[in-house]
Write a protein that holds these residues in place. Structure first.
Motif, PDB file in Angstrom:
ATOM      1  N   PHE A 420      45.659  75.342  42.552  1.00  0.00           N
ATOM      2  CA  PHE A 420      44.835  74.754  43.600  1.00  0.00           C
ATOM      3  C   PHE A 420      43.352  74.871  43.225  1.00  0.00           C
ATOM      4  O   PHE A 420      42.945  75.762  42.481  1.00  0.00           O
ATOM      5  CB  PHE A 420      45.079  75.471  44.934  1.00  0.00           C
ATOM      6  N   GLY A 421      42.581  73.943  43.750  1.00  0.00           N
ATOM      7  CA  GLY A 421      41.135  74.039  43.607  1.00  0.00           C
ATOM      8  C   GLY A 421      40.598  73.750  42.227  1.00  0.00           C
ATOM      9  O   GLY A 421      39.540  74.275  41.847  1.00  0.00           O
ATOM     10  N   VAL A 422      41.255  72.904  41.451  1.00  0.00           N
ATOM     11  CA  VAL A 422      40.743  72.511  40.134  1.00  0.00           C
ATOM     12  C   VAL A 422      39.632  71.476  40.341  1.00  0.00           C
ATOM     13  O   VAL A 422      39.852  70.444  40.971  1.00  0.00           O
ATOM     14  CB  VAL A 422      41.858  71.939  39.253  1.00  0.00           C
ATOM     15  N   SER A 423      38.461  71.756  39.827  1.00  0.00           N
ATOM     16  CA  SER A 423      37.283  70.921  40.081  1.00  0.00           C
ATOM     17  C   SER A 423      37.458  69.489  39.584  1.00  0.00           C
ATOM     18  O   SER A 423      38.049  69.246  38.524  1.00  0.00           O
ATOM     19  CB  SER A 423      36.057  71.538  39.412  1.00  0.00           C
ATOM     20  N   MET A 424      36.913  68.527  40.357  1.00  0.00           N
ATOM     21  CA  MET A 424      36.893  67.123  39.946  1.00  0.00           C
ATOM     22  C   MET A 424      35.752  66.819  38.986  1.00  0.00           C
ATOM     23  O   MET A 424      35.647  65.691  38.495  1.00  0.00           O
ATOM     24  CB  MET A 424      36.757  66.210  41.169  1.00  0.00           C
ATOM     25  N   ASP A 425      34.883  67.773  38.745  1.00  0.00           N
ATOM     26  CA  ASP A 425      33.796  67.545  37.789  1.00  0.00           C
ATOM     27  C   ASP A 425      34.405  67.047  36.479  1.00  0.00           C
ATOM     28  O   ASP A 425      35.324  67.680  35.932  1.00  0.00           O
ATOM     29  CB  ASP A 425      33.039  68.840  37.543  1.00  0.00           C
ATOM     30  N   PRO A 426      33.945  65.903  35.958  1.00  0.00           N
ATOM     31  CA  PRO A 426      34.615  65.268  34.813  1.00  0.00           C
ATOM     32  C   PRO A 426      34.887  66.202  33.634  1.00  0.00           C
ATOM     33  O   PRO A 426      36.005  66.240  33.118  1.00  0.00           O
ATOM     34  CB  PRO A 426      33.655  64.138  34.428  1.00  0.00           C
ATOM     35  N   SER A 427      33.880  66.947  33.194  1.00  0.00           N
ATOM     36  CA  SER A 427      34.086  67.793  32.020  1.00  0.00           C
ATOM     37  C   SER A 427      35.081  68.912  32.309  1.00  0.00           C
ATOM     38  O   SER A 427      35.937  69.233  31.476  1.00  0.00           O
ATOM     39  CB  SER A 427      32.752  68.384  31.552  1.00  0.00           C
ATOM     40  N   ILE A 428      35.001  69.500  33.499  1.00  0.00           N
ATOM     41  CA  ILE A 428      35.926  70.577  33.856  1.00  0.00           C
ATOM     42  C   ILE A 428      37.342  70.040  34.000  1.00  0.00           C
ATOM     43  O   ILE A 428      38.308  70.619  33.483  1.00  0.00           O
ATOM     44  CB  ILE A 428      35.468  71.259  35.168  1.00  0.00           C
ATOM     45  N   LEU A 429      37.490  68.912  34.697  1.00  0.00           N
ATOM     46  CA  LEU A 429      38.815  68.343  34.940  1.00  0.00           C
ATOM     47  C   LEU A 429      39.493  67.924  33.641  1.00  0.00           C
ATOM     48  O   LEU A 429      40.666  68.241  33.406  1.00  0.00           O
ATOM     49  CB  LEU A 429      38.712  67.152  35.891  1.00  0.00           C
ATOM     50  N   VAL A 430      38.744  67.214  32.792  1.00  0.00           N
ATOM     51  CA  VAL A 430      39.325  66.744  31.527  1.00  0.00           C
ATOM     52  C   VAL A 430      39.762  67.923  30.664  1.00  0.00           C
ATOM     53  O   VAL A 430      40.880  67.939  30.124  1.00  0.00           O
ATOM     54  CB  VAL A 430      38.317  65.844  30.774  1.00  0.00           C
ATOM     55  N   ASN A 431      38.906  68.911  30.515  1.00  0.00           N
ATOM     56  CA  ASN A 431      39.267  70.072  29.696  1.00  0.00           C
ATOM     57  C   ASN A 431      40.467  70.808  30.274  1.00  0.00           C
ATOM     58  O   ASN A 431      41.338  71.288  29.535  1.00  0.00           O
ATOM     59  CB  ASN A 431      38.076  71.028  29.586  1.00  0.00           C
ATOM     60  N   HIS A 432      40.525  70.898  31.606  1.00  0.00           N
ATOM     61  CA  HIS A 432      41.639  71.596  32.244  1.00  0.00           C
ATOM     62  C   HIS A 432      42.958  70.859  32.003  1.00  0.00           C
ATOM     63  O   HIS A 432      43.962  71.475  31.617  1.00  0.00           O
ATOM     64  CB  HIS A 432      41.378  71.722  33.747  1.00  0.00           C
TER      65      HIS A 432
END
Length: 528
Positions: A420-432
């Motif tokens: 839960f709570g995985v950021s939508m920030d592009p760099s964070i989301l893509v890396n995750h």
């Protein structure tokens, strides 16, 4: 071209078409909250003690109850293939074909990197001795008996050598290295989709060389390509090795193979590469003039992987919830399921969904959005688990407010696989997401390695081999016995030598069958 196959009972289907089984969550209200979605998903799952399968829509027979029924249930429910109207055939559905395309995409690059070119050969008019029981013949064309019977494509050594004889005259024409992607027909009226059908798809490579050493290097190179594909893309820990004389391809000097352990512990021959020596070139007069002006016969190889590899992926990684695809070959790596309850939440949620989809696509991730209002989120959860999509992303109103998403792994069921709570920030989301996809790829491979290694038994006597095979396991032991002894093992245990692995233990060895010195260990197993 011939218009009629004279084959007995060919137009009578061997069994009814596979039912289209869908996940058990039924049509319901078009939108719901995540808590309702979870309840719906939970309601769709049967109790642990319930035997699933049979005629109930959307349900799959547990692997532990009936592995073969589980396999065909998954193929139907995941919409991979169906039985064709002609006995012994299958129809590959779009999702199943997309997996085959992923295999093609990887191998095509590797084939071209190793100097091979794609081409196409027609149906054959004759074939090498030793394949007669496996061939289907066209005997009538245009309403008339054919003077020359047409073989419905088996392997292509005959037509290849006919053309190679025309194209090769000098050492300057060598090496000649080609591949074709085609359908092939073998006389097989039993049907196990992707594993045993009258017709299937494959790639078939053929090469001609000036020396034996070059041909041997080529045969080994291609089995290495297949091995790397199995490990790195399909997450299947195959064992590469050499076939015994008994199991060697007809017309080959040596056959190399990759052997995979399926979920029922049977072996699947997942790919082969053959050093054909000069057997076919001598039969067809395929010759060249060497640098010294001497006429020599070419040295040849052939190698192939087929759609049975799709079946291998299903049987290696699938579970009671359905298909489980390694991310690198999954047609869809991520599915996004939007969730809303109130009408005014829909637009806000879908706006975020569109943004997340765009971010992932631009990062090269294969993503699908299911914003259909005809199914509940719970139904969708079950459906995409059945189709083996590695990662699911859920986005609801609360996630939009928090600028985050919920991420679920297909290979880790329940809350344990949910973040839960995985950021939508592009760099964070893509890396995750990329990190999770790599985690899943590695996890599937490691799980398959652990399963394989725990089911291979080292044996030192024939009695131990029989005991291991009776328990459904693979047996590995020193072997230098005769072909007759090998056939005796097959007759008494239904197990065959799958290969002499390339990786061999050091030290002196004694054949467990005869007690004589042995240079190699062999692996025995029952197989598909």
């Amino acid at each position: 071209m011939a218009s009629l196959l004279r084959l007995p009972s060919l137009l009578s289907p061997s069994k009814p078409l596979l039912r289209r089984r869908l996940p058990a969550a039924r049509l319901a209200a078009p939108a719901t909250s995540r808590s309702q979605a979870s309840a719906a998903a939970g309601a769709a799952a049967p109790a642990a003690s319930e035997t699933r399968g049979g005629d109930r829509e959307g349900q799959v027979t547990p692997r532990s109850v009936d592995f073969n029924a589980w396999y065909t249930d998954v193929i139907a429910a995941a919409e991979l293939a169906d039985y064709g109207p002609v006995r012994g055939t299958m129809v590959i559905r779009p999702y199943g074909y997309a997996i085959w395309e992923a295999i093609q995409d990887y191998l095509n690059v590797k084939f071209k990197e190793t100097g091979h070119s794609n081409m196409y050969f027609p149906q054959e008019a004759s074939h090498v001795e030793g394949f007669s029981p496996e061939l289907a013949l066209v005997t009538i064309g245009g309403g008339k008996e054919l003077e020359e019977k047409l073989v419905v494509r088996p392997t292509s050594e005959t037509i290849v050598n006919h053309m190679f004889t025309k194209w090769i005259q000098s050492y300057r024409d060598l090496p000649l290295m080609i591949n074709q992607w085609v359908n092939v027909t073998r006389w097989e009226m039993r049907t196990k989709p992707f594993i045993r059908t009258l017709e299937f798809l494959w790639q078939e490579g053929h090469t001609a060389h000036a020396t034996l050493e070059e041909a041997e290097k080529e045969a080994m190179q291609m089995i290495d390509v297949y091995t790397k594909f199995a490990y790195e893309q399909a997450a299947i820990p195959v064992i590469p090795g050499r076939k015994s004389r008994v199991e060697t391809f007809a017309g080959a000097n040596r056959t190399y193979t990759i052997e995979a352990m399926m979920g029922d512990k049977k072996a699947l021959q997942a790919g082969t590469s053959h050093n054909l020596g000069q057997n076919f070139s001598r039969a067809f007069g395929t010759q060249f003039m060497d640098e010294n002006g001497q006429i020599e016969h070419v040295w040849q190889t052939s190698w192939a992987i087929s759609t049975r590899f799709v079946g291998g992926i299903i049987m290696t990684h699938g579970d009671d919830a359905g298909l489980m695809l390694p991310p690198r070959i999954a047609p869809i790596q991520v599915v996004i399921v939007p969730i809303w309850k109130k009408g005014d939440e829909k637009a806000v949620v879908l706006e975020s969904v569109d943004s997340v989809q765009k971010i992932l696509k631009e990062a090269g991730i294969r993503v699908k959005v299911d914003d259909s209002e005809l199914r509940t989120p719970g139904w969708k959860f079950n459906h995409y688990e059945m189709k083996g999509i590695p990662v699911r992303i859920e986005i609801g109103p609360r996630d939009v407010t928090n600028n985050s998403v919920v991420v679920s792994r297909r290979d880790v069921p329940g809350k344990q696989g949910k973040e839960f709570g995985v950021s939508m920030d592009p760099s964070i989301l893509v890396n995750h997401i990329k990190g999770r996809l790599e985690d899943i790829q590695a996890s599937l491979l490691q799980k398959a390695i652990t399963f394989r290694d725990s089911n291979i038994v080292d044996v030192s006597s024939y009695g131990e081999l029989k005991e291991a095979i009776a328990e459904g396991k693979w047996a590995r032991g020193p072997w230098s016995a005769s072909d007759a002894d090998e056939l005796k093992v097959k007759e008494e245990t239904s197990a065959t030598i799958r290969c002499y692995p390339f990786e061999q233990p050091e030290g002196t060895k004694k054949c467990f069958m005869t007690g004589n010195p042995a240079e190699e260990v062999a692996i025995f197993a029952k197989s598909y």
